[in-house]
Design a protein around this motif. Structure first.
Motif, short mmCIF file in Angstrom:
data_model
loop_
_atom_site.label_atom_id
_atom_site.label_comp_id
_atom_site.label_asym_id
_atom_site.label_seq_id
_atom_site.Cartn_x
_atom_site.Cartn_y
_atom_site.Cartn_z
N LEU A 24 0.84 -1.20 0.00
CA LEU A 24 0.00 0.00 0.00
C LEU A 24 0.87 1.25 0.00
O LEU A 24 0.51 2.27 -0.61
CB LEU A 24 -0.93 -0.01 1.21
CG LEU A 24 -1.90 1.18 1.33
CD1 LEU A 24 -2.84 1.20 0.13
CD2 LEU A 24 -2.70 1.09 2.63
N PRO A 42 -8.78 1.11 -8.25
CA PRO A 42 -7.68 0.89 -7.30
C PRO A 42 -6.47 0.26 -7.96
O PRO A 42 -6.58 -0.46 -8.96
CB PRO A 42 -8.28 -0.07 -6.26
CG PRO A 42 -9.76 -0.06 -6.50
CD PRO A 42 -9.93 0.26 -7.96
N GLU A 46 -3.82 -1.09 -3.27
CA GLU A 46 -5.17 -0.80 -2.77
C GLU A 46 -6.09 -2.01 -2.89
O GLU A 46 -6.93 -2.25 -2.01
CB GLU A 46 -5.73 0.39 -3.55
CG GLU A 46 -4.96 1.68 -3.28
CD GLU A 46 -5.27 2.79 -4.27
OE1 GLU A 46 -4.98 3.95 -3.96
OE2 GLU A 46 -5.82 2.48 -5.35
N TRP A 47 -5.91 -2.81 -3.96
CA TRP A 47 -6.73 -4.03 -4.09
C TRP A 47 -6.42 -5.03 -2.98
O TRP A 47 -7.31 -5.74 -2.49
CB TRP A 47 -6.48 -4.69 -5.46
CG TRP A 47 -7.42 -4.22 -6.52
CD1 TRP A 47 -7.13 -3.50 -7.63
CD2 TRP A 47 -8.83 -4.46 -6.55
NE1 TRP A 47 -8.25 -3.25 -8.37
CE2 TRP A 47 -9.33 -3.84 -7.73
CE3 TRP A 47 -9.73 -5.12 -5.72
CZ2 TRP A 47 -10.67 -3.86 -8.08
CZ3 TRP A 47 -11.08 -5.15 -6.07
CH2 TRP A 47 -11.53 -4.53 -7.23
N ILE A 49 -5.67 -4.28 0.04
CA ILE A 49 -6.42 -3.81 1.20
C ILE A 49 -7.90 -4.14 1.06
O ILE A 49 -8.56 -4.55 2.03
CB ILE A 49 -6.21 -2.29 1.40
CG1 ILE A 49 -4.73 -1.99 1.66
CG2 ILE A 49 -7.06 -1.78 2.56
CD1 ILE A 49 -4.15 -2.71 2.86
N ILE A 50 -8.43 -3.97 -0.16
CA ILE A 50 -9.84 -4.30 -0.38
C ILE A 50 -10.12 -5.77 -0.08
O ILE A 50 -11.16 -6.12 0.51
CB ILE A 50 -10.25 -3.94 -1.83
CG1 ILE A 50 -10.22 -2.42 -2.02
CG2 ILE A 50 -11.63 -4.50 -2.16
CD1 ILE A 50 -10.41 -1.98 -3.46
N VAL A 87 -13.82 2.31 2.27
CA VAL A 87 -13.53 1.84 0.90
C VAL A 87 -14.31 2.68 -0.11
O VAL A 87 -13.79 3.07 -1.17
CB VAL A 87 -13.84 0.34 0.75
CG1 VAL A 87 -13.78 -0.08 -0.71
CG2 VAL A 87 -12.88 -0.49 1.58
N GLN A 90 -12.73 5.77 -0.74
CA GLN A 90 -11.37 5.50 -1.22
C GLN A 90 -10.28 6.01 -0.26
O GLN A 90 -9.24 6.50 -0.68
CB GLN A 90 -11.19 6.11 -2.62
CG GLN A 90 -12.16 5.56 -3.65
CD GLN A 90 -11.94 6.12 -5.03
OE1 GLN A 90 -10.81 6.32 -5.44
NE2 GLN A 90 -13.04 6.36 -5.75
N TYR A 92 -8.01 4.34 1.67
CA TYR A 92 -7.50 2.98 1.88
C TYR A 92 -6.60 2.86 3.11
O TYR A 92 -6.54 1.80 3.74
CB TYR A 92 -6.78 2.51 0.61
CG TYR A 92 -7.69 2.42 -0.59
CD1 TYR A 92 -8.69 1.45 -0.65
CD2 TYR A 92 -7.59 3.33 -1.64
CE1 TYR A 92 -9.55 1.38 -1.72
CE2 TYR A 92 -8.44 3.27 -2.73
CZ TYR A 92 -9.42 2.29 -2.76
OH TYR A 92 -10.28 2.24 -3.83
N TRP A 93 -5.89 3.93 3.44
CA TRP A 93 -5.11 3.86 4.67
C TRP A 93 -6.05 3.77 5.89
O TRP A 93 -5.74 3.08 6.86
CB TRP A 93 -4.20 5.08 4.80
CG TRP A 93 -2.90 4.90 4.08
CD1 TRP A 93 -2.49 5.51 2.94
CD2 TRP A 93 -1.84 4.01 4.46
NE1 TRP A 93 -1.25 5.08 2.55
CE2 TRP A 93 -0.81 4.14 3.48
CE3 TRP A 93 -1.65 3.10 5.49
CZ2 TRP A 93 0.38 3.42 3.52
CZ3 TRP A 93 -0.45 2.39 5.54
CH2 TRP A 93 0.54 2.53 4.58
N SER A 95 -8.99 2.35 5.75
CA SER A 95 -9.48 0.96 5.68
C SER A 95 -8.46 0.02 6.30
O SER A 95 -8.81 -0.89 7.07
CB SER A 95 -9.73 0.56 4.23
OG SER A 95 -10.69 1.39 3.63
N TRP A 96 -7.18 0.23 5.93
CA TRP A 96 -6.13 -0.61 6.50
C TRP A 96 -6.09 -0.47 8.03
O TRP A 96 -5.94 -1.46 8.76
CB TRP A 96 -4.79 -0.20 5.91
CG TRP A 96 -3.60 -0.92 6.50
CD1 TRP A 96 -3.15 -2.16 6.16
CD2 TRP A 96 -2.75 -0.45 7.56
NE1 TRP A 96 -2.06 -2.51 6.92
CE2 TRP A 96 -1.80 -1.46 7.80
CE3 TRP A 96 -2.71 0.71 8.31
CZ2 TRP A 96 -0.81 -1.34 8.77
CZ3 TRP A 96 -1.72 0.84 9.27
CH2 TRP A 96 -0.78 -0.18 9.51
#
Length: 744
Positions: A24, A42, A46-47, A49-50, A87, A90, A92-93, A95-96
């Motif tokens: 990431l 993404p 990023e994927w 993380i998804i 998500v 967007q 992503y951090w 989300s992580w």
């Protein structure tokens, strides 16, 4: 390092999530496949993380459904919506960070639960796993009621040979075999090597043995056992090889009974933990309300995500149960075992404690309180010398007063410097090596001991004839030696001896108190003294009653079948004013039942009823507790709101009728248990409320865009840690108790 590795193995999502931060950070938007869609496109990092988000949502939904099936509120919904929203915007951090929060939450829970269960785990690990079964003919088949010296010698030689050759004892020349403890049968003869745990309850066959009972009742000093004595599973053998014949299967043995109590408490959920579940509903509603309002006012979905990443469910999901497991473990460390965490909840609300008298408030074994010499006894014969002589001959008696006299005799011998010390030499017997007393010391020599049941015991000590017992016996009146052939003669004989005891009382200027009893001693045919005994209060009984009052317990009541005079003496000494005397077992049951019924019908304020209904708790009321020895008091222990049985770790009957079992026979554990229960509930509620309060403050700040979404995700993690660590403080005691100023 090993603990970290083990934790990662237990929660593999945690190290994988940490590693996912690398792509990431390095290749977040690398798209070897080209662009897909401008609105949602993404990159590789990023994927990844998804995918982690998808897996976390899947597992969270599954756990939430399982929780609902078991009657618990699933607050994982907050984490699920937070993951979806981050998500969608967007971030992503963020989300992580939320995935990391979920993974680390599991890791923290695992660590906290293991930490809280530390004392319980130690008990479970000490459970015996195997047993060495003797296979000698005539022993293994139960042909010998007691092991012969030859049989014991054969087994001992086989053990020594196997040890010299470095072989496991399963190869001990066919004399014994090692099997799983659950395969041991009743009547089997087992060998227990030095330092090993006794696998099942049994009867000692080989000489004497020394066992460590600290795993069972916390007794710090090893106990010496003799042939025929009961040996408890879970105790640790001393330095000599021991042999026992099993009297219980593994599942019915003492240590397994303890583990059943521990397991039942560990698996239960306290009412106050269910209260935390109920708090999850309003907390979830408030969180969504703040997030939706922030979205509407700001006009951006990012604000919705900012709020929800701070809606931490961990104080509700983890902190509450961790606190109660910690409290249960802390009680176990103090040798106080509970059947369920509901008991821990009620224990903290006790307001009326009933005590049995004999064996609970008192030591049960009559103790010597004084020695009263006869008028014509020479002044140069001291009371200590009289006690020493009496104790030496009473050591061979089975009378109920004998142990108290023997104990007083040993203390007198110590004061007279006549206790033996080791000579430094050893001798071998059936139990192994033992130290010999020093022959040069002036230790009393005892001989010609005989006991007349119900009358007394006689013997010689250092050449002096010593008689201890009833007055007629020691004064050698004719009624003491008459042969009894019929029940009528026995009754007439007993009445005559009682009359002699009453006449003897007139020889002393002071009368016996109602709770005192006397035995007499004659030396060389001459009446020497009256030894007075009584069942004295436990040394810390008065202090324990006082501590209960300081903790806010409203009433203490003593229940006894004794006469009023005897009951009032003990009650006054320990500080109890409410005394019920001359009670039959059913009378004790009725007394506790009536008190419980009266307290249940007490009026509660409308505010208390509202709070109880809001929190899903039963309406708060007074709680009764009965403290007894767990055997004779079983019916009354069962009828009280809480039955607390005091044992020395050697009784399993207590666990059947009592919800709380004190394993070290210490009345001081009664107020200690109440205090620990109250501290546990306080710290659990503090942990939950601190976590919720911090989360709400954080969500409000995020709603005003004061906390960015990524920062909020990490801040939520900090809130979780604070809440759970606070819950873990239920494991420890503070120097200043949180209630009533009790210092421990």
């Amino acid at each position: 390092m090993k603990k970290i590795i083990d934790l990662c193995k237990e929660v593999p999502l945690l190290p994988l999530t940490i590693l996912a931060a690398i792509p990431l950070a390095l290749i977040p938007q690398w798209r070897p496949w080209g662009h897909i869609h401008p609105a949602f496109d993404p990159g590789v990092g990023e994927w990844i993380i998804i995918l982690f988000v998808a897996w976390t949502i899947y597992t969270s939904i599954r756990e939430m459904i399982d929780s609902i099936r078991h009657g618990h509120i699933g607050v994982d919904l907050l984490a699920i919506v937070a993951l979806v929203s981050t998500v969608c915007v967007q971030q992503y951090w963020a989300s992580w960070a939320v995935v990391l929060m979920v993974a680390s939450g599991e890791a923290i829970e695992s660590y906290a639960q293991n930490k809280a269960r530390g004392n319980l785990t130690a008990l479970i690990k000490a459970a015996p796993q195997q047993a060495h079964v003797v296979t000698l003919p005539g022993v293994a088949d139960g042909g010998e009621a007691q092991l012969t010296e030859e049989g014991f010698r054969k087994v001992q030689q086989a053990v020594e040979q196997a040890q010299r050759e470095g072989k496991p004892i399963t190869m001990g020349n066919g004399h014994f075999d090692t099997v799983p403890v659950n395969d041991v049968k009743l009547g089997s003869v087992l060998i227990v090597l030095p330092g090993e745990i006794v696998p099942v309850d049994g009867q000692l066959l080989s000489g004497t043995a020394s066992v460590d009972l600290s795993n069972i009742n916390g007794e710090p000093v090893p106990r010496t056992l003799f042939v025929g004595a009961k040996v408890l599973s879970g105790s640790i053998n001393g330095s000599t090889t021991m042999m026992i014949r099993t009297t219980s299967l593994a599942a019915d043995s003492q240590y397994q009974q303890i583990l059943k109590l521990v397991s039942s408490a560990e698996e239960s959920r306290a009412a106050v933990v269910r209260t935390a579940d109920m708090l999850a509903v309003p907390f979830t509603i408030i969180s969504f309300a703040i997030a939706i309002v922030a979205w509407i006012v700001s006009g951006t979905g990012l604000r919705f995500a900012q709020v929800l990443v701070l809606a931490t469910p961990c104080p509700l999901l983890i902190a509450a149960p961790v606190a109660y497991v910690a409290g249960t473990a802390r009680l176990a460390k103090q040798k106080i075992l509970i059947k369920s965490q509901d008991v821990l909840e009620n224990l903290g609300r006790v307001t009326h404690v009933f005590f049995d008298k004999t064996g609970t408030l008192t030591v049960k074994q009559p103790q010597v309180v004084r020695v009263e010499k006869a008028k014509d006894m020479p002044a140069n014969v001291s009371e200590d010398e009289i006690l020493m002589l009496a104790g030496m001959v009473e050591g061979f008696s089975v009378h109920v007063l004998a142990k108290g006299i023997v104990a007083a005799g040993k203390e007198a011998m110590a004061r007279l410097h006549r206790l033996p010390s080791s000579s430094g030499k050893t001798a071998a017997d059936g139990a192994g090596q033992r130290e010999l007393p020093n022959p040069n010391e002036n230790y009393p020599v005892v001989g010609n001991v005989s006991e007349t049941p119900g009358k007394g015991v006689t013997g010689t000590v250092d050449g002096h004839k010593v008689e201890v017992g009833r007055f007629a016996f020691v004064t050698e009146q004719s009624i003491a030696s008459e042969e009894v052939h019929t029940a009528q003669e026995e009754e007439r004989n007993e009445k005559a001896m009682e009359q002699a005891d009453r006449e003897a009382a007139k020889l002393w200027p002071t009368e016996l108190e109602p709770d005192e009893m006397a035995t007499y001693i004659a030396i060389d045919g001459k009446l020497a003294a009256r030894i007075v005994l009584r069942d004295v209060p436990r040394y810390n009984a008065k202090q324990s009653i006082a501590q209960l009052r300081e903790l806010g317990v409203k009433e203490e009541t003593m229940l006894t079948g004794d006469k009023k005079a005897s009951a009032m003496i003990i009650a006054n000494e320990v500080g109890i004013t409410d005394v019920r005397y001359e009670l039959l077992p059913q009378d004790k049951v009725n007394a506790v039942r009536e008190a419980a019924a009266a307290e249940k019908t007490g009026r509660e304020s409308g505010w208390k009823r509202f709070l109880a209904k809001l929190l899903g708790e039963p309406i708060h009321r007074d709680v009764t507790m009965m403290v007894g020895d767990g055997v004779n008091d079983s019916p009354v222990l069962a009828v009280a709101d809480i039955g607390m049985a005091m044992t020395d770790g050697t009784s399993t009957a207590a666990s059947e009728s009592a919800e709380v079992v004190i394993m070290n026979d210490d009345i001081g554990a009664v107020p200690l248990g109440v205090k620990i229960a109250r501290q546990t509930k306080q710290r659990m509620l503090q942990a939950v409320l601190i976590g919720i309060a911090l989360a709400i403050v954080g969500m409000v700040c995020a709603a005003f865009n004061l906390i960015p979404v990524v920062v909020g995700a990490f801040l939520q993690e900090a809130i979780d840690v604070v809440s759970i660590l606070w819950a873990l403080t239920a494991l420890f005691n503070r120097k200043q108790a949180s209630h009533a100023g009790i210092r421990t």
